[in-house]
Design an enzyme around this catalytic site. Structure first.
Site, PDB file in Angstrom:
ATOM      1  N   GLY A 153       0.822  -1.197   0.000  1.00  0.00           N
ATOM      2  CA  GLY A 153       0.000   0.000   0.000  1.00  0.00           C
ATOM      3  C   GLY A 153       0.857   1.248   0.000  1.00  0.00           C
ATOM      4  CD  GLN A 198       3.405   5.774   2.662  1.00  0.00           C
ATOM      5  OE1 GLN A 198       2.457   5.242   2.114  1.00  0.00           O
ATOM      6  NE2 GLN A 198       4.380   5.065   3.225  1.00  0.00           N
ATOM      7  CB  CYS A 214       5.034   1.977   7.341  1.00  0.00           C
ATOM      8  SG  CYS A 214       4.637   3.491   6.459  1.00  0.00           S
ATOM      9  CG  LEU A 215       6.692   0.980   1.321  1.00  0.00           C
ATOM     10  CD1 LEU A 215       6.123   1.350  -0.039  1.00  0.00           C
ATOM     11  CD2 LEU A 215       7.836  -0.008   1.179  1.00  0.00           C
ATOM     12  CG  HIS A 262      -0.740   1.299   7.376  1.00  0.00           C
ATOM     13  ND1 HIS A 262       0.210   0.731   8.195  1.00  0.00           N
ATOM     14  CD2 HIS A 262      -0.047   2.147   6.553  1.00  0.00           C
ATOM     15  CE1 HIS A 262       1.410   1.213   7.891  1.00  0.00           C
ATOM     16  NE2 HIS A 262       1.278   2.065   6.899  1.00  0.00           N
ATOM     17  CD  GLU A 263      -1.141   2.555   2.849  1.00  0.00           C
ATOM     18  OE1 GLU A 263      -0.671   3.706   2.780  1.00  0.00           O
ATOM     19  OE2 GLU A 263      -0.426   1.560   3.044  1.00  0.00           O
ATOM     20  CG  HIS A 273       0.373   6.830   5.517  1.00  0.00           C
ATOM     21  ND1 HIS A 273       1.527   7.272   6.126  1.00  0.00           N
ATOM     22  CD2 HIS A 273       0.562   5.505   5.298  1.00  0.00           C
ATOM     23  CE1 HIS A 273       2.365   6.245   6.267  1.00  0.00           C
ATOM     24  NE2 HIS A 273       1.802   5.160   5.789  1.00  0.00           N
TER      25      HIS A 273
END
Ligand code: NI
Length: 172
Positions: free
Chosen positions: A46, A51, A96-97, A138-139, A142
């Site tokens: 994702g 990000q 997470c990236l 989660h996204e 963000h």
């Protein structure tokens, strides 16, 4: 299409709030394509636009991102997503990236319903559970400047953030 740079903790851009998308044009489509490509090369499931430093409410998710065979991929695009119902709780390990070198157990709602727009601006609804539900929560976090590590118990959170800040300094 372009591979985008992904910002990592403790970069302050990750704390900003993403803006509602109001124009559904070719530029939006290009941004979405670049986000998908960036997610695939980063081996993530994702990615939120924020990000990559784009302050728009855009999310891409592909739970099959890790498949070698590209024909098995299942890309999903969510524009202006909102959680309209949620139920139950579940705990699972997240990464997470934008948070390098840390994974942790996080509690989330088990099932959610999300309203969003697709890339053409059409309003859509999805009932999600398991990985899709967790990934969406989660996204969507963000988009509000929230990282999964913010959900850790306070003491652990302090420890983890301190360590990650140190690591970021060494790498910079
Ligand atoms: Ni993330």
């Amino acid at each position: 299409m372009a591979i985008l740079e992904i910002y990592t903790f403790p970069d302050q851009i990750l704390r900003k709030k993403a803006e509602t998308v109001t124009v559904f044009d070719q530029e939006l489509e290009r941004t979405v394509q670049s986000m998908l490509e960036t997610m695939y090369v980063s081996s993530g499931i994702g990615l939120a636009a924020i990000q990559a430093g784009i302050l728009k409410q855009i999310i891409v998710i592909d739970l099959k991102s890790g498949e070698e065979d590209k024909s098995l991929r299942e890309p999903h695009v969510f524009i202006n997503p909102k959680i309209v119902t949620q139920s139950g709780t579940t705990v699972s390990e997240e990464g997470c990236l934008s948070v390098i070198d840390f994974r942790g157990e996080i509690q989330r709602a088990e099932k959610i319903t999300v309203e969003y727009q697709d890339v053409t601006g059409e309003i859509q609804k999805m009932e999600a559970e398991e990985m899709m539900s967790i990934c969406l929560q989660h996204e969507i976090d963000h988009l509000n400047g929230v990282l999964f590590i913010d959900h850790l118990p306070l003491l652990k959170q302090k420890m983890v953030k301190k360590r990650l800040k140190k690591l970021a300094k060494v790498e910079a």
